[in-house]
Design a protein around this motif. Sequence first.
Motif, PDB file in Angstrom:
ATOM      1  N   PHE A 120       0.834  -1.200   0.000  1.00  0.00           N
ATOM      2  CA  PHE A 120       0.000   0.000   0.000  1.00  0.00           C
ATOM      3  C   PHE A 120       0.870   1.252   0.000  1.00  0.00           C
ATOM      4  O   PHE A 120       0.629   2.196  -0.746  1.00  0.00           O
ATOM      5  N   THR A 150      -7.261   5.052  -0.712  1.00  0.00           N
ATOM      6  CA  THR A 150      -6.618   5.728  -1.840  1.00  0.00           C
ATOM      7  C   THR A 150      -7.519   6.824  -2.405  1.00  0.00           C
ATOM      8  O   THR A 150      -7.066   7.936  -2.697  1.00  0.00           O
ATOM      9  N   VAL A 200      -4.245   0.600  -7.296  1.00  0.00           N
ATOM     10  CA  VAL A 200      -4.914  -0.060  -6.176  1.00  0.00           C
ATOM     11  C   VAL A 200      -6.087  -0.893  -6.684  1.00  0.00           C
ATOM     12  O   VAL A 200      -6.399  -1.964  -6.151  1.00  0.00           O
TER      13      VAL A 200
END
Lengths: 891, 196
Positions: free
Chosen positions: A184, A441, A423
């Motif tokens: 991430f 995000t 993502v």
Amino acid sequence: MWGLGARGPDRGLLLALALGGLARAGGVEVEPGGAHGESGGFQVVTFEWAHVQDPYVIALWILVASLAKIGFHLSHKVTSVVPESALLIVLGLVLGGIVWAADHIASFTLTPTVFFFYLLPPIVLDAGYFMPNRLFFGNLGTILLYAVVGTVWNAATTGLSLYGVFLSGLMGDLQIGLLDFLLFGSLIAAVDPVAVLAVFEEVHVNEVLFIIVFGESLLNDAVTVVLYNVFESFVALGGDNVTGVDCVKGIVSFFVVSLGGTLVGVVFAFLLSLVTRFTKHVRIIEPGFVFIISYLSYLTSEMLSLSAILAITFCGICCQKYVKANISEQSATTVRYTMKMLASSAETIIFMFLGISAVNPFIWTWNTAFVLLTLVFISVYRAIGVVLQTWLLNRYRMVQLEPIDQVVLSYGGLRGAVAFALVVLLDGDKVKEKNLFVSTTIIVVFFTVIFQGLTIKPLVQWLKVKRSEHREPRLNEKLHGRAFDHILSAIEDISGQIGHNYLRDKWSHFDRKFLSRVLMRRSAQKSRDRILNVFHELNLKDAISYVAEGERRGSLAFIRSPSTDNVVNVDFTPRSSTVEASVSYLLRENVSAVCLDMQSLEQRRRSIRDAEDMVTHHTLQQYLYKPRQEYKHLYSRHELTPTEDEKQDREIFHRTMRKRLESFKSTKLGLNQNKKAAKLYKRERAQKRRNSSIPNGKLPMESPVQNFTIKEKDLELSDTEEPPNYDEMSGGIEFLASVTKDTASDSPAGDTGSDTPLTGRSSPRHGPPTAAAAAAAVPEKPQIPARLQRPRAPSPASPTPAPAQNSESAAPAPAEPPEGEPGAGPAPGAGPERRGLPSAHARSAAARRVHSRRSFQRPRARRRPALLKLASLPPSCHAPPHALEQEETPL
Amino acid sequence: MGSRSSHAAVIPDGDSIRRETGFSQASLLRLHHRFRALDRNKKGYLSRMDLQQIGALAVNPLGDRIIESFFPDGSQRVDFPGFVRVLAHFRPVEDEDTETQDPKKPEPLNSRRNKLHYAFQLYDLDRDGKISRHEMLQVLRLMVGVQVTEEQLENIADRTVQEADEDGDGAVSFVEFTKSLEKMDVEQKMSIRILK
């Protein structure tokens, strides 16, 4: 193919209804499959929605986005405060809401495929193709440090810190491991080129700062791609199975991915340049090559799993010079417009779909701690990273990055669609908390684009301008302030550019010797040299030596001969293929870093005292030449270089050249007599003041010489061939015309340093050259002599235009007597009517001046006929009225 | 362009120049490098022509005046110390400049006063210590686009002079010039970051 296409016909239809307001009746008719085969007979009109659905929906979306842009710009207030990207996201949210309300399924989202294959390439290509190369390579070290180290730093610290907090239990129970956090971190770490450009374009920061942020956002792609791939595969492997070898492989892959991507880009750039060299007979598809080959570079490196963004960026960067020189002017314009259009549309669509994609309850997983901490961490670590790296960099950088720059750098670290697309790409099976990542995000992207985008402009202004008081700048401040700006930029040019170094010299040498030869058309090489001559090198020396040569040979005719016209007769009309694209940058070539000048960007507030004052201020505000920092845009996705700048440049250029030639001529004349021209000049001037009755001052022997020259010139010039087209000629005429100027300014100041009495009295001395040049200008067009006579003819009768004519174009009167004496005789071309004049002109210079002082309209009245007749230039080429009159204007 | 950064030649009188101008060693080296790059035929000095070759100056309305400022009193050449001395006016004002103000030493070249004076002498062509209306008009002509008529220009020149003129002599003296700009952040506006 288009992920944002509707999944089913009915949905698409609903969209069509929502968007375009298509006839409802049509919609009813076309139930799924309804249009086809219901009736056996021939249908005059069939409604085949399913047939056109996908492209139709795509087209509609683009239309909506474009219309939205129009809408935004209806209100200038809104767009000046809120960045367009933020507006588009909000619009996307609204539209997403509508679609959701109608359908309850998120039909349209920004899918990674569409984003990476179709939306991102035009934007990056545009960025590369219009990249200010010199600036970019000048700051390459800094950019690379930020892009590589900075991104790794961001990824690592954000991931690790989140993991640390997770261990403390603040986030509650999540199915998540260290590797997930690092994954991430790596996708959220990268500064996004799309978002950065969208925001920075509206915040006018200095060029160094801009190129650093801009370059970083482009180059960090390789790092992001590698980190992302590495951690994704690690996550897939499972944390326990990751070995040291894998880590080493990861590091190796970084170099392969980045260098490989760059190499692919360079190879394709070479190909592209080579191809455009041979498109002379297929001009119409020239622009196509630029797009297709660049796009191929992107796809190729994608295919080889290298950094595609790097590939297309470097393709653009490397090919721009050669392509711009090779393709025709029209093609260059086409390329520029198409590229801007594509990039701008893609950007619009991206932001709108970011908004739309967010409207999907299925992807939302809220975790307050995670979201907020992510926001905090990315901002804080970005700032820390910037400060640390800048500290390091400032030890080596010529242009220091000041604290303010660092704030902007930190604050400008916007995240955008790349992070979102990455993502979304995650595999939900392997990354258990994918939805949490996605929603975080989205929040991060929205926060950075909307909030930071909104606040960065005021922030920059606030940091830069200590607005202590709001008051109207006085005339003096306005004028001198602007003068300071010009002085500053001149001094910058003189003191040299940053990073001027050995490597660059070597490269340009290599380029000139080999690359350009291979990749550029021969004609382009030539014309490039020509432009270099005039704009870059400004080879005045050449020009002057030509004039000197002309004097020696007694003729200026050769100046106009085709073989040499590239030196003197330069076409100053904008010429986009080479000039437009390169001139502004060529001119920039010598330019060093520029200080932030937010002040001048600001609208100067005024409270107007009275009407006259307002006019004065307004005139100044509007017509003062703008200093460079203010008007030279580096890169803009939405705007093409405005022509105003070039006009201004041309204007000033003409003036400068004219004056230089004058002062050159005058110093030359002085040098004939005495090495110490200046002293002589002063003495002469003093003497003239004392004794104005001596008509020829101290230079009695110059006139005959000059007269002789005149005669020769006239003879030679009058029988030259037809002049080429006038646009081409304008430069030359101006150049010649500058000889016509009464070169009173002998002063070493090279300027209009003469005071009034001097102007009047020195004119006898300079009469001959003036006349010479006037005559030289005459044969440019055979009719001109005739035209020149006309305004002169009535001069004895009506005093108003006559002195005007006289002092403007020739001022021959006082020069007549000496002209006659040596027996050289006046030039054949202009002789007869000039002979008739002396009586009128000789009357009294003083009277003339007195008269002209009284008449306010005089300046205009007297210059128009003269100038128009002089050369019949196109209007744009007319010399500036007051510039021409400078010396004559009495006080 | 055979400029080699490698042979960072010895600058004659480097130390004294540095003391006078306040440039750092690195800046001085760089400027010397630049100086040699501008000096096309390795004469050891610059002529007007050398500076006129700088393309960007041709499109700077004040370009030629600034070039002239390198050649005081009508001289034909400028050597390196002279070159640096002019540029020193544009060195940013730093804290240490104001702190270590030695009353015995002459004012540093980059002081506010000297910065203003540099600008002033660009206007004051006849060096009489005053910007006359005529001189103001000439500068205006240089700096304003062609669209403005002569009349308007004269009007503007008149007003500008009047605004600054306090003793009513129809010209702007240096004191008046300074005064008219006292609210302006000259230190910042007339400094270039790279000239440290």
